[in-house]
Design a protein around this motif. Structure first.
Motif, PDB file in Angstrom:
ATOM      1  N   ILE A  48       0.862  -1.181   0.000  1.00 11.10           N
ATOM      2  CA  ILE A  48       0.000   0.000   0.000  1.00 11.10           C
ATOM      3  C   ILE A  48       0.903   1.237   0.000  1.00 11.10           C
ATOM      4  O   ILE A  48       1.887   1.300   0.747  1.00 11.10           O
ATOM      5  N   LEU A  49       0.556   2.207  -0.818  1.00 14.03           N
ATOM      6  CA  LEU A  49       1.306   3.468  -0.865  1.00 14.03           C
ATOM      7  C   LEU A  49       0.938   4.297   0.358  1.00 14.03           C
ATOM      8  O   LEU A  49      -0.181   4.797   0.472  1.00 14.03           O
ATOM      9  N   ALA A  50       1.848   4.413   1.298  1.00 12.72           N
ATOM     10  CA  ALA A  50       1.622   5.184   2.521  1.00 12.72           C
ATOM     11  C   ALA A  50       1.858   6.666   2.238  1.00 12.72           C
ATOM     12  O   ALA A  50       2.524   7.026   1.265  1.00 12.72           O
ATOM     13  N   THR A  51       1.326   7.512   3.103  1.00 11.14           N
ATOM     14  CA  THR A  51       1.489   8.956   2.913  1.00 11.14           C
ATOM     15  C   THR A  51       2.362   9.616   3.968  1.00 11.14           C
ATOM     16  O   THR A  51       2.675  10.794   3.849  1.00 11.14           O
TER      17      THR A  51
ATOM     18  N   GLU B 268       3.578  -1.473   3.692  1.00  6.65           N
ATOM     19  CA  GLU B 268       3.318  -0.068   3.339  1.00  6.65           C
ATOM     20  C   GLU B 268       4.634   0.594   2.934  1.00  6.65           C
ATOM     21  O   GLU B 268       5.607   0.545   3.686  1.00  6.65           O
ATOM     22  N   TYR B 269       4.632   1.195   1.757  1.00  6.43           N
ATOM     23  CA  TYR B 269       5.849   1.830   1.254  1.00  6.43           C
ATOM     24  C   TYR B 269       5.612   3.304   1.006  1.00  6.43           C
ATOM     25  O   TYR B 269       4.468   3.755   0.871  1.00  6.43           O
ATOM     26  N   LEU B 270       6.689   4.070   0.931  1.00  2.56           N
ATOM     27  CA  LEU B 270       6.633   5.487   0.576  1.00  2.56           C
ATOM     28  C   LEU B 270       7.254   5.675  -0.800  1.00  2.56           C
ATOM     29  O   LEU B 270       8.254   5.032  -1.127  1.00  2.56           O
ATOM     30  N   HIS B 271       6.652   6.560  -1.582  1.00  5.53           N
ATOM     31  CA  HIS B 271       7.245   6.975  -2.846  1.00  5.53           C
ATOM     32  C   HIS B 271       7.201   8.492  -2.832  1.00  5.53           C
ATOM     33  O   HIS B 271       6.146   9.082  -2.595  1.00  5.53           O
ATOM     34  N   GLU B 272       8.335   9.111  -3.055  1.00  9.49           N
ATOM     35  CA  GLU B 272       8.442  10.565  -2.962  1.00  9.49           C
ATOM     36  C   GLU B 272       9.006  11.136  -4.253  1.00  9.49           C
ATOM     37  O   GLU B 272       9.630  10.424  -5.023  1.00  9.49           O
TER      38      GLU B 272
ATOM     39  N   THR C 105       5.858  13.623  -0.539  1.00 11.81           N
ATOM     40  CA  THR C 105       5.263  12.297  -0.638  1.00 11.81           C
ATOM     41  C   THR C 105       4.209  12.229  -1.736  1.00 11.81           C
ATOM     42  O   THR C 105       3.338  13.092  -1.824  1.00 11.81           O
ATOM     43  N   LEU C 106       4.292  11.187  -2.551  1.00 10.71           N
ATOM     44  CA  LEU C 106       3.242  10.891  -3.514  1.00 10.71           C
ATOM     45  C   LEU C 106       2.074  10.239  -2.789  1.00 10.71           C
ATOM     46  O   LEU C 106       2.265   9.538  -1.792  1.00 10.71           O
ATOM     47  N   ASP C 107       0.876  10.474  -3.271  1.00 13.64           N
ATOM     48  CA  ASP C 107      -0.261   9.681  -2.820  1.00 13.64           C
ATOM     49  C   ASP C 107      -1.022   9.234  -4.059  1.00 13.64           C
ATOM     50  O   ASP C 107      -0.623   9.524  -5.177  1.00 13.64           O
TER      51      ASP C 107
ATOM     52  N   ILE D 263      12.170   5.915  -3.156  1.00 11.82           N
ATOM     53  CA  ILE D 263      11.282   4.888  -2.628  1.00 11.82           C
ATOM     54  C   ILE D 263      11.835   4.395  -1.301  1.00 11.82           C
ATOM     55  O   ILE D 263      13.051   4.293  -1.129  1.00 11.82           O
ATOM     56  N   THR D 264      10.936   4.147  -0.355  1.00 12.13           N
ATOM     57  CA  THR D 264      11.274   3.509   0.913  1.00 12.13           C
ATOM     58  C   THR D 264      10.399   2.274   1.020  1.00 12.13           C
ATOM     59  O   THR D 264       9.164   2.372   0.962  1.00 12.13           O
ATOM     60  N   VAL D 265      11.022   1.113   1.144  1.00 11.56           N
ATOM     61  CA  VAL D 265      10.273  -0.146   1.129  1.00 11.56           C
ATOM     62  C   VAL D 265       9.712  -0.447   2.524  1.00 11.56           C
ATOM     63  O   VAL D 265      10.177   0.107   3.520  1.00 11.56           O
ATOM     64  N   PRO D 266       8.702  -1.326   2.589  1.00 15.34           N
ATOM     65  CA  PRO D 266       8.066  -1.639   3.875  1.00 15.34           C
ATOM     66  C   PRO D 266       9.041  -2.196   4.916  1.00 15.34           C
ATOM     67  O   PRO D 266      10.109  -2.704   4.577  1.00 15.34           O
TER      68      PRO D 266
END
Length: 131
Positions: free
Chosen positions: A58-61, A68-72, A82-84, A107-110
């Motif tokens: 899931i793309l976290a915010t 849950e990962y982050l994509h910025e 942060t992307l949502d 990207i930051t992985v879970p």
């Protein structure tokens, strides 16, 4: 008279982040894979970005967690944002017709991954709108 044409091209359009340890990050600057977005239209454009969930994450915010990962992204701003997957966010403002701008991503992985290390496709959509 000429009709307004809004068009964008992103090169190379693909980011290979590679294999990352749980809870760690990697960015396109480190990879030497900064993306270049070109205004192929005939008016000034804004470039906007949005992210997606992957098959298993899931793309976290705000912070990573289990699955849950982050994509910025970094465009006009000096720091990453942060992307949502709800709203396109402005990455580059007022790019003249025929001009290009760079876009960087991180990207930051879970912290844990129930897919047991399956490859995930973390897609980003880059949109052009008239400025």
């Amino acid at each position: 008279v000429q009709a307004q044409n809004i068009s964008i091209k992103v090169a190379d359009g693909a980011i290979a982040y590679g294999v990352l340890a749980l809870g760690t990050s990697r960015d396109t600057v480190t990879l030497g894979d900064t993306q270049r977005a070109t205004n192929d239209g005939n008016v000034s454009e804004d470039f906007n970005v949005i992210g997606t969930d992957t098959a298993n994450w899931i793309l976290a915010t705000s912070a990573v967690g289990p699955n849950e990962y982050l994509h910025e992204f970094k465009g006009d701003a000096a720091s990453y944002a942060t992307l949502d997957q709800q709203t396109f966010k402005l990455a580059r403002d007022a790019i003249p017709a025929g001009s290009s701008a760079t876009l960087d991503f991180r990207i930051t992985v879970p912290t844990s991954d129930s897919s047991n290390g399956a490859t995930q496709n973390a897609n980003i959509t880059v949109q052009a709108t008239a400025n």
